[in-house]
Design an enzyme around this catalytic site. Structure first.
Site, PDB file in Angstrom:
ATOM      1  N   TYR A 153      43.103  27.480  65.901  1.00 57.40           N
ATOM      2  CA  TYR A 153      44.371  27.181  64.401  1.00 57.40           C
ATOM      3  C   TYR A 153      44.985  27.593  64.795  1.00 57.40           C
ATOM      4  O   TYR A 153      45.076  28.627  66.038  1.00 57.40           O
ATOM      5  CB  TYR A 153      43.151  27.636  62.914  1.00 57.40           C
ATOM      6  N   ASP A 255      47.897  30.837  73.106  1.00 58.49           N
ATOM      7  CA  ASP A 255      48.848  31.040  71.669  1.00 58.49           C
ATOM      8  C   ASP A 255      48.565  32.981  70.734  1.00 58.49           C
ATOM      9  O   ASP A 255      47.323  32.639  70.970  1.00 58.49           O
ATOM     10  CB  ASP A 255      47.939  29.787  70.824  1.00 58.49           C
ATOM     11  N   LYS A 283      51.745  37.949  63.953  1.00 60.13           N
ATOM     12  CA  LYS A 283      51.135  39.233  63.106  1.00 60.13           C
ATOM     13  C   LYS A 283      50.840  40.567  63.974  1.00 60.13           C
ATOM     14  O   LYS A 283      51.828  41.303  63.211  1.00 60.13           O
ATOM     15  CB  LYS A 283      49.558  38.792  63.509  1.00 60.13           C
TER      16      LYS A 283
HETATM   17  C1  LIG Z   1      45.778  32.192  66.818  1.00 58.12           C
HETATM   18  C2  LIG Z   1      46.736  31.673  66.141  1.00 58.12           C
HETATM   19  N1  LIG Z   1      48.020  30.554  65.412  1.00 58.12           N
HETATM   20  C3  LIG Z   1      49.252  29.957  65.094  1.00 58.12           C
HETATM   21  C4  LIG Z   1      48.670  30.829  63.570  1.00 58.12           C
HETATM   22  C5  LIG Z   1      49.386  30.539  62.678  1.00 58.12           C
HETATM   23  O1  LIG Z   1      50.481  31.524  62.365  1.00 58.12           O
HETATM   24  P1  LIG Z   1      51.152  31.529  61.182  1.00 58.12           P
HETATM   25  O2  LIG Z   1      50.502  31.967  59.723  1.00 58.12           O
HETATM   26  O3  LIG Z   1      51.920  33.040  61.051  1.00 58.12           O
HETATM   27  O4  LIG Z   1      51.921  30.551  60.939  1.00 58.12           O
HETATM   28  C6  LIG Z   1      47.108  31.569  63.671  1.00 58.12           C
HETATM   29  C7  LIG Z   1      47.196  32.302  61.550  1.00 58.12           C
HETATM   30  O5  LIG Z   1      46.674  32.275  61.818  1.00 58.12           O
HETATM   31  C8  LIG Z   1      47.079  32.157  63.795  1.00 58.12           C
HETATM   32  O6  LIG Z   1      45.892  32.437  63.777  1.00 58.12           O
END
Ligand SMILES: Cc1ncc(COP(=O)(O)O)c(C=O)c1O
Length: 447
Positions: A153, A255, A283
């Protein structure tokens, strides 16, 4: 520990959910909190969080391993972060549409922590940061395709919200998955810019780079797969990915929205010894406040410097976010911070593994540091399709309900993670293991 038959003492959450549903579709403001993500018959409504605990609207208290899905790495309401934010608001303001000196202070800390990050831009969410990273990769390489992996994700933007957890009937062959939209509403044709691959398979990546390398701007990956439970990279896989992309002039984007500032100040890349070209953080960076960052090689970031690639946002680097992130990074940089976090986390991971093995359940606890998940599966899981085929979701659901009823909170989805914070103590872990022992017996009885 608060022994509570699940949902029999959560009546007020039920009432609040009914009221919310009248005006909020689904009654919640994110899919991950919805009934269709496992929170049945309704999500718990929260009254407050304190350190490692959450209290729900009915006054039940849980040891919290949901941790807001990751931001609360210092636990709930860490006083230093709260105070920094309050001070900033009271003394200085919130949003100016002009820079403050504090932004460069934060950027210096990020650059100092991460050898791969020479320059960094700040934004609000992981979704935005990924969007910026992929845009920058396309601009830098002059190519259009992004490789992403089934089961990961990367936020909910149209360009990447594909093949997160596709149904296997629609997802094409194992070796060459087809892009599957998360749902209706995606603009037609976006998927032409995506190549979906199975993770933990260097040959699949090598093949696609061989045939399409000249069209590929970036390979976008989590360094650990944290959105299909927790799956670790096989030995040599990330190294191979680094070598294949470097040779083909493809940018490697990590990511690290989940792993960043959690597996160490230098994130998963520091812990695993891989240097990506661009990285994305969120996060853990903000200690509970919305702040994200995208950074990497100076030559790539220079496209932003020259104004060729635009990154905008009314709320980017707002005072609250910057004050929170500066205070959080100061806490994370304290000597011994990650050693203590890892020690408590290992106690939990190894303890859970022992409890489930002793009970004879078909379970493995997979994770690194303060990030882990229990797989109920006879076989080890290497990628999304193996998870779909081998993981026992029904058993996970019973595990989740058993733990919740014994006062231990984590996400009901087997594809989410348990998070540990600096506020969790060895006593919290031992209470969790007691709950796990009881729950394991319940699972064996088939209750
Ligand atoms: C690996 C990863 N990338 C991107 C995101 C998206 O982040 P946000 O919820 O701050 O938009 C998440 C959200 O859980 C994530 O787990």
């Amino acid at each position: 520990m608060n022994y509570m038959p699940a949902h029999s003492r959560t009546a007020r959450s039920g009432v609040l959910f009914d009221a919310a549903r009248r005006v909020i579709p689904g009654g919640v403001n994110s899919t991950a909190r919805a009934t269709w993500s496992g929170w049945t018959p309704y999500p718990l409504f929260v009254e407050r969080g304190t350190g490692s605990r959450i209290e729900d609207a009915d006054g039940n208290v849980y040891i919290d391993y949901l941790l807001g899905l990751g931001p609360m790495i210092l636990g709930h309401r860490p006083p230093e972060v709260t105070q920094a934010v309050v001070d900033f608001i009271e003394n200085r303001g919130t949003v100016f549409a002009l820079p403050t000196a504090d932004e460069a202070v934060l950027a210096e800390k990020i650059v100092a922590a991460l050898p791969s990050v020479e320059q960094v831009r700040l934004c609000n969410t992981g979704t935005e940061a990924v969007l910026y990273a992929t845009r920058l990769a396309r601009a830098f390489t002059g190519r259009h395709k992004i490789v992403r992996f089934e089961g990961m994700y990367h936020g909910f933007s149209d360009a990447v919200y594909w093949s997160k957890h596709p149904s296997l009937e629609k997802a094409g062959p194992d070796s060459r998955p087809q892009p599957v939209a998360q749902g209706p509403g995606m603009p037609k044709g976006v998927e032409a810019n995506l190549i979906i691959l199975p993770w933990n398979d260097a040959d699949a990546l090598r093949d696609v780079v061989w045939t399409h390398g000249h069209e590929i701007a970036a390979v976008l990956t989590e360094p650990l797969m944290c959105n299909t439970g927790c799956i670790l990279p096989e030995p040599g896989y990330l190294e191979a990915m680094r070598a294949i992309t470097a040779e083909a002039g493809i940018l490697l984007i990590f990511d690290e929205v989940i792993t960043g500032f959690r597996l160490g100040l230098a994130g998963a890349q520091g812990r695993l010894g891989i240097k990506p070209d661009l990285s994305v953080f969120a996060k853990g960076l903000g200690g509970g406040f919305p702040v994200a960052a995208m950074g990497g090689r100076r030559d790539v970031m220079s496209l932003v410097d020259q104004g060729r690639v635009s990154m905008a946002g009314t709320y980017t680097a707002n005072g609250i976010a910057i004050a929170a992130a500066n205070a959080t990074l100061d806490m994370l940089a304290r000597p011994g911070f990650y050693e203590n976090l890892d020690a408590v986390s290992d106690r939990l991971r190894l303890g859970l593994e022992d409890v489930l093995q002793d009970a004879g359940l078909p379970a493995h606890v997979v994770g690194l540091g303060p990030l882990m998940q229990v797989w109920f599966s006879e076989k080890p899981i290497r990628n999304y399709r193996e998870a779909e085929r081998h993981a026992d979701q029904a058993l996970f659901d019973r595990w989740w309900r058993g733990m919740l009823s014994r006062g231990v909170l984590f996400h009901p989805g087997a594809y989410e993670n348990l998070f540990v914070s600096a506020a969790h103590s060895a006593e919290d872990v031992d209470a969790t293991l007691d709950a796990a022992r009881d729950t394991a017996q319940e699972l064996l009885r088939g209750a």
